[in-house]
Motif scaffolding. Structure first.
Motif, PDB file in Angstrom:
ATOM      1  N   GLN A   1       2.459  -0.999   7.842  1.00 35.44           N
ATOM      2  CA  GLN A   1       1.283  -1.613   8.356  1.00 35.44           C
ATOM      3  C   GLN A   1       0.474  -0.511   8.895  1.00 35.44           C
ATOM      4  O   GLN A   1       0.786   0.501   9.562  1.00 35.44           O
ATOM      5  CB  GLN A   1       1.760  -2.644   9.282  1.00 35.44           C
ATOM      6  CG  GLN A   1       2.430  -3.814   8.837  1.00 35.44           C
ATOM      7  CD  GLN A   1       3.021  -4.799   9.846  1.00 35.44           C
ATOM      8  OE1 GLN A   1       2.764  -4.594  11.000  1.00 35.44           O
ATOM      9  NE2 GLN A   1       3.206  -6.029   9.321  1.00 35.44           N
ATOM     10  N   ARG A   2      -1.019  -0.767   8.786  1.00 41.37           N
ATOM     11  CA  ARG A   2      -1.920   0.112   9.520  1.00 41.37           C
ATOM     12  C   ARG A   2      -3.067  -1.015   9.807  1.00 41.37           C
ATOM     13  O   ARG A   2      -3.470  -1.851   9.261  1.00 41.37           O
ATOM     14  CB  ARG A   2      -2.355   1.142   8.743  1.00 41.37           C
ATOM     15  CG  ARG A   2      -3.236   0.621   7.362  1.00 41.37           C
ATOM     16  CD  ARG A   2      -3.476   1.944   6.572  1.00 41.37           C
ATOM     17  NE  ARG A   2      -4.392   1.556   5.450  1.00 41.37           N
ATOM     18  CZ  ARG A   2      -4.615   0.872   4.293  1.00 41.37           C
ATOM     19  NH1 ARG A   2      -3.144   0.484   4.086  1.00 41.37           N
ATOM     20  NH2 ARG A   2      -5.277   0.741   3.390  1.00 41.37           N
TER      21      ARG A   2
ATOM     22  N   SER B   1       7.293 -10.381   4.022  1.00 46.72           N
ATOM     23  CA  SER B   1       5.845 -10.080   4.047  1.00 46.72           C
ATOM     24  C   SER B   1       5.240 -11.796   4.373  1.00 46.72           C
ATOM     25  O   SER B   1       5.404 -12.438   3.768  1.00 46.72           O
ATOM     26  CB  SER B   1       5.235  -9.599   2.957  1.00 46.72           C
ATOM     27  OG  SER B   1       5.790  -8.277   2.571  1.00 46.72           O
TER      28      SER B   1
ATOM     29  N   ASP C   1      -2.009  -4.986  -1.209  1.00 49.17           N
ATOM     30  CA  ASP C   1      -2.111  -4.764   0.170  1.00 49.17           C
ATOM     31  C   ASP C   1      -1.964  -6.341   0.850  1.00 49.17           C
ATOM     32  O   ASP C   1      -2.863  -7.003   0.025  1.00 49.17           O
ATOM     33  CB  ASP C   1      -3.414  -3.960   0.683  1.00 49.17           C
ATOM     34  CG  ASP C   1      -3.098  -2.511   0.328  1.00 49.17           C
ATOM     35  OD1 ASP C   1      -1.970  -2.210   0.154  1.00 49.17           O
ATOM     36  OD2 ASP C   1      -4.242  -1.961   0.666  1.00 49.17           O
TER      37      ASP C   1
ATOM     38  N   LEU D   1      -8.531   0.317   0.606  1.00 50.11           N
ATOM     39  CA  LEU D   1      -7.709  -0.944   0.491  1.00 50.11           C
ATOM     40  C   LEU D   1      -7.293  -1.015  -1.029  1.00 50.11           C
ATOM     41  O   LEU D   1      -8.164  -0.630  -1.912  1.00 50.11           O
ATOM     42  CB  LEU D   1      -8.195  -2.270   0.738  1.00 50.11           C
ATOM     43  CG  LEU D   1      -8.619  -2.362   2.442  1.00 50.11           C
ATOM     44  CD1 LEU D   1      -9.333  -3.521   2.921  1.00 50.11           C
ATOM     45  CD2 LEU D   1      -7.249  -2.473   3.298  1.00 50.11           C
ATOM     46  N   ARG D   2      -6.203  -1.631  -1.374  1.00 51.94           N
ATOM     47  CA  ARG D   2      -5.636  -1.553  -2.646  1.00 51.94           C
ATOM     48  C   ARG D   2      -5.114  -2.988  -3.034  1.00 51.94           C
ATOM     49  O   ARG D   2      -4.812  -3.708  -2.363  1.00 51.94           O
ATOM     50  CB  ARG D   2      -4.449  -0.415  -2.876  1.00 51.94           C
ATOM     51  CG  ARG D   2      -4.920   1.074  -2.586  1.00 51.94           C
ATOM     52  CD  ARG D   2      -5.742   1.311  -4.016  1.00 51.94           C
ATOM     53  NE  ARG D   2      -5.951   3.045  -3.807  1.00 51.94           N
ATOM     54  CZ  ARG D   2      -6.916   3.526  -3.112  1.00 51.94           C
ATOM     55  NH1 ARG D   2      -7.924   2.763  -2.564  1.00 51.94           N
ATOM     56  NH2 ARG D   2      -7.105   4.567  -2.827  1.00 51.94           N
TER      57      ARG D   2
ATOM     58  N   VAL E   1      -3.192  -4.541   7.951  1.00 47.16           N
ATOM     59  CA  VAL E   1      -2.921  -4.560   6.762  1.00 47.16           C
ATOM     60  C   VAL E   1      -1.616  -3.932   6.213  1.00 47.16           C
ATOM     61  O   VAL E   1      -1.250  -2.887   6.838  1.00 47.16           O
ATOM     62  CB  VAL E   1      -3.986  -3.833   5.918  1.00 47.16           C
ATOM     63  CG1 VAL E   1      -3.685  -3.827   4.241  1.00 47.16           C
ATOM     64  CG2 VAL E   1      -5.325  -4.551   5.757  1.00 47.16           C
ATOM     65  N   GLU E   2      -0.680  -4.424   5.451  1.00 49.38           N
ATOM     66  CA  GLU E   2       0.396  -4.033   5.274  1.00 49.38           C
ATOM     67  C   GLU E   2       0.668  -3.309   3.716  1.00 49.38           C
ATOM     68  O   GLU E   2       0.236  -4.322   2.780  1.00 49.38           O
ATOM     69  CB  GLU E   2       1.635  -5.089   5.381  1.00 49.38           C
ATOM     70  CG  GLU E   2       2.973  -4.671   5.062  1.00 49.38           C
ATOM     71  CD  GLU E   2       4.092  -5.868   5.132  1.00 49.38           C
ATOM     72  OE1 GLU E   2       4.674  -6.202   4.120  1.00 49.38           O
ATOM     73  OE2 GLU E   2       4.240  -6.199   6.260  1.00 49.38           O
ATOM     74  N   GLY E   3       0.913  -2.266   3.411  1.00 50.74           N
ATOM     75  CA  GLY E   3       0.867  -1.639   2.022  1.00 50.74           C
ATOM     76  C   GLY E   3       2.191  -1.090   1.950  1.00 50.74           C
ATOM     77  O   GLY E   3       3.263  -1.151   2.862  1.00 50.74           O
TER      78      GLY E   3
END
Length: 515
Positions: free
Chosen positions: A498-499, A434, A457, A453-454, A492-494
């Motif tokens: 990714q989104r 990442s 992320d 968002l968290r 954003v990568e969670g």
């Protein structure tokens, strides 16, 4: 559904015109709409022999499927002839039950029991039958019952759970009547259709209606593109054909929307143009090979379109969140942040259209892909690969928090971010590969919280530019504010991949002279 006594009384009294003045007793004849047949009888007579009943058996103890697919007794007024008819007819399909008083004893069948009663149709006189996968799924034995009650043992040629299609083969002593696939794309909303099947195990039944809608997504899978019809479809109709007035199959009846389990006039059929290629592959190879692009995509919202300069084009497309390493898209030059507008000369009007278009593309074919990149259209060439087997993706859960390190607050967004240090990777169980800046806190009710968002992320890009430090994130956001932008587009990568996230920017504070 129970037929209430009030409804029966209304039906019997209506022709008598009770309580009506003499002038009102005569009912004006209803004029059929243009193109409506005076009777469906000739069409039904021609098509019924090609529609079959599917019966399966399965080892006792496979309870969920047994309960789901076993025929249910339709409700009728107590004491009416229909009540006895349905009970006697359907008890023959419930072996192993205790006999009712006054009925002959039947030996219980403990090892096997009758299961799904579905429908199907013959597409080749040599004995090729099409039905739904869920009709034969898990069956130990499959039998096909023809219109003349001839029962033929069937073998499974191939099944495709993704589209819920299965192909069977029977070996008849004589050629069988068969029906052709038609062009489902030519079916318009309002066109007449005829459904034939085996509702509740009663045998060949014909219902009629119209095409109610096209392109329905009922959340059954990536390839949803159902025809909706108001022709009555009930349990047991699954796998049966939906015909146009030319006697061509334009759909495979698959699902209904019904709070009660019975038909309320909302049925769904797999379009023949999707089914035709699936059936051909199952028949030839026993499996389906689907095209694969190797991208993670998401819908282009109004805010995302505005961020990318697409708002004046009226084009939606599919936004690429990630081009998978080693996949066809990455090899062809497709990048995260591209919006796929056309694939193999077909418009991608919505995100959900792309998987179906790609899946129907022949494996190994090189196709042009038009993308929106840096404010203009570009064309790349991609060689379509075969869709690999599904792979499980572990969704790591954050560990217990450790003492908070030095973080940076993003003013007006409700976010605190930090560099990707080894401590942060361990704290949030982040992947070693990442890259970016990690979100450590999200304030409730903030723009960040609105976009779900968290903590954990990772912000990879801001407005399609890579970021590796909190300062770079701040600089990009401030630049967007100075340009008067209302939103910032973040990659954003969670845990789920990714989104792209359009984040509403708070306006830059205005400076003025003290009053």
């Amino acid at each position: 559904m129970r037929l209430a006594p009030l409804a029966i009384a209304a039906v019997l009294a209506a022709p008598l015109g009770l309580g009506q003045p003499a002038a009102a007793q005569q009912i004006a004849p209803q004029v059929a709409p243009p193109g409506a047949p005076s009777s469906f009888a000739p069409l039904a007579r021609r098509l019924l022999p090609a529609v079959v009943n599917i019966q399966t058996t399965q080892a006792a103890g496979s309870g969920q499927r047994a309960q789901r697919d076993a025929p249910e007794v339709p409700q009728a007024p107590p004491g009416s002839p229909f009540e006895e008819f349905f009970r006697d007819f359907l008890e023959r399909n419930r072996p192993g039950q205790q006999p009712q008083p006054g009925q002959p004893n039947r030996p219980p069948q403990q090892q096997r029991r009758a299961q799904s009663l579905g429908s199907g149709f013959i597409i080749d006189a040599t004995g090729i039958v099409v039905t739904n996968n869920h009709v034969i799924e898990g069956a130990d034995e499959i039998n096909v019952v023809l219109q003349d009650n001839t029962t033929l043992k069937a073998e499974l040629v191939g099944a495709d759970p993704r589209t819920d299609i299965a192909v069977l083969r029977v070996r008849p002593e004589r050629p069988l009547p068969a029906v052709p696939f038609g062009d489902s794309d030519s079916a318009e909303v309002g066109d007449w259709v005829v459904a034939i099947g085996n509702p509740f195990g009663l045998g060949g039944s014909v219902t009629t209606g119209i095409v109610s809608a096209r392109g329905r997504d009922i959340r059954q899978g990536l390839y949803d593109d159902f025809i909706q019809t108001d022709a009555a479809i009930n349990r047991g109709n699954s796998g049966g054909p939906l015909f146009n007035l030319n006697g061509e199959v334009i759909g495979i009846n698959t699902a209904i929307y019904s709070p009660s389990g019975g038909s309320i006039g909302i049925g769904f059929s797999i379009p023949s143009n999707l089914a035709r290629s699936i059936v051909a592959q199952l028949r030839d190879d026993g499996r389906v090979r689907r095209g694969w692009l190797g991208v993670n995509i998401q819908q282009v919202t109004d805010e995302i379109a505005e961020s990318l300069g697409l708002q004046h084009n009226g084009v939606r497309g599919a936004l690429v969140a990630r081009a998978q390493d080693g996949g066809p898209a990455a090899a062809g030059g497709i990048q995260a942040g591209d919006v796929i507008l056309r694939f193999n000369n077909q418009e991608v009007r919505e995100m959900r259209n792309l998987p179906r278009i790609v899946a129907e593309t022949r494996v190994g074919t090189q196709v042009p892909v038009v993308v929106w990149r840096n404010g203009k259209e570009e064309t790349v060439q991609v060689t379509v690969a075969e869709l690999p087997s599904d792979q499980q993706q572990a969704a790591a859960q954050p560990n217990q928090p450790t003492p908070r390190p030095q973080t940076t607050e993003l003013s007006g967004l409700g976010l605190r971010i930090a560099p990707l240090t080894p401590e942060q990777r361990e704290r949030f169980s982040l992947r070693a590969e990442s890259r970016g800046v990690v979100i450590t806190e999200v304030a409730p009710g903030s723009p960040g919280a609105e976009r779900e968002l968290r903590p954990g992320d990772v912000i990879v890009e801001v407005q399609q530019e890579r970021v590796t430090t909190p300062q770079e994130v701040q600089d990009r956001l401030e630049r967007l504010r100075r340009q008067g932008r209302a939103t910032a587009l973040l990659l954003v990568e969670g845990p789920q991949g990714q989104r792209w996230v359009p984040l509403r920017l708070a306006p830059q504070p205005q400076q003025g002279r003290p009053g």
